[in-house]
Design a protein around this motif. Structure first.
Motif, PDB file in Angstrom:
ATOM      1  N   TRP A  92       0.829  -1.205   0.000  1.00 25.24           N
ATOM      2  CA  TRP A  92       0.000   0.000   0.000  1.00 25.24           C
ATOM      3  C   TRP A  92       0.861   1.253   0.000  1.00 25.24           C
ATOM      4  N   ALA A  93       2.064   1.147   0.588  1.00 27.76           N
ATOM      5  CA  ALA A  93       2.994   2.283   0.637  1.00 27.76           C
ATOM      6  C   ALA A  93       4.406   1.744   0.818  1.00 27.76           C
ATOM      7  N   GLN A  94       5.392   2.458   0.252  1.00 28.32           N
ATOM      8  CA  GLN A  94       6.800   2.137   0.406  1.00 28.32           C
ATOM      9  C   GLN A  94       7.527   3.357   0.947  1.00 28.32           C
ATOM     10  N   LEU A  95       8.423   3.133   1.908  1.00 30.72           N
ATOM     11  CA  LEU A  95       9.197   4.223   2.493  1.00 30.72           C
ATOM     12  C   LEU A  95      10.680   3.898   2.370  1.00 30.72           C
ATOM     13  N   ALA A  96      11.438   4.831   1.864  1.00 29.20           N
ATOM     14  CA  ALA A  96      12.886   4.645   1.697  1.00 29.20           C
ATOM     15  C   ALA A  96      13.583   4.989   3.007  1.00 29.20           C
TER      16      ALA A  96
END
Length: 128
Positions: free
Chosen positions: A13-17
């Motif tokens: 649903w979401a990706q965070l670096a």
């Protein structure tokens, strides 16, 4: 590069670096803040230090914890979590993800908690 994925059953649903982050929340009954520090690794999310502001119902402070700046600090030895499963409902309030010196409610990326979607998973993943 690996980062943090949020979703359910492998659906992103979401990706965070991020390479590391703090997961924070308030206990639903005692209203006491909990924080857990994680490092993102190929094997999963590695739990580092945890902190809690006090104890209460279902919130026993581990024997080896030390009181520092108003919080009990401790470490648990658990294998990397892949995924980390969290209950997320409107009644319980939202989790916060903290990184780069800033905390944001999970709803920033996922929208508000809902009764029809009461679970979210966090895992390390390759960023696209």
């Amino acid at each position: 590069m690996i980062g943090l994925c949020l979703g359910l059953s492998g659906v992103v649903w979401a990706q965070l670096a991020v390479a590391d982050f703090t997961l924070a929340w308030n206990h639903t009954i005692e209203k006491v803040r909990w924080e857990e520090d994680y490092r993102v690794s190929e094997q999963g999310l590695v739990l580092g230090e945890a902190r809690v502001k006090g104890n209460g119902a279902g919130m026993e402070i581990p024997e080896h914890a030390r009181l520092e700046n108003g919080s009990w600090h401790y470490q648990r030895q658990v294998p990397p979590l892949q995924p980390l499963k969290l209950g997320r409902t409107p009644q319980a309030g939202d989790y916060q993800l903290c990184f780069d010196g800033r905390c944001r409610a999970m709803s920033y990326w996922l929208g508000p908690p809902t009764a029809r979607q009461p679970t979210v998973e966090l895992w390390s993943c390759g960023l696209s």
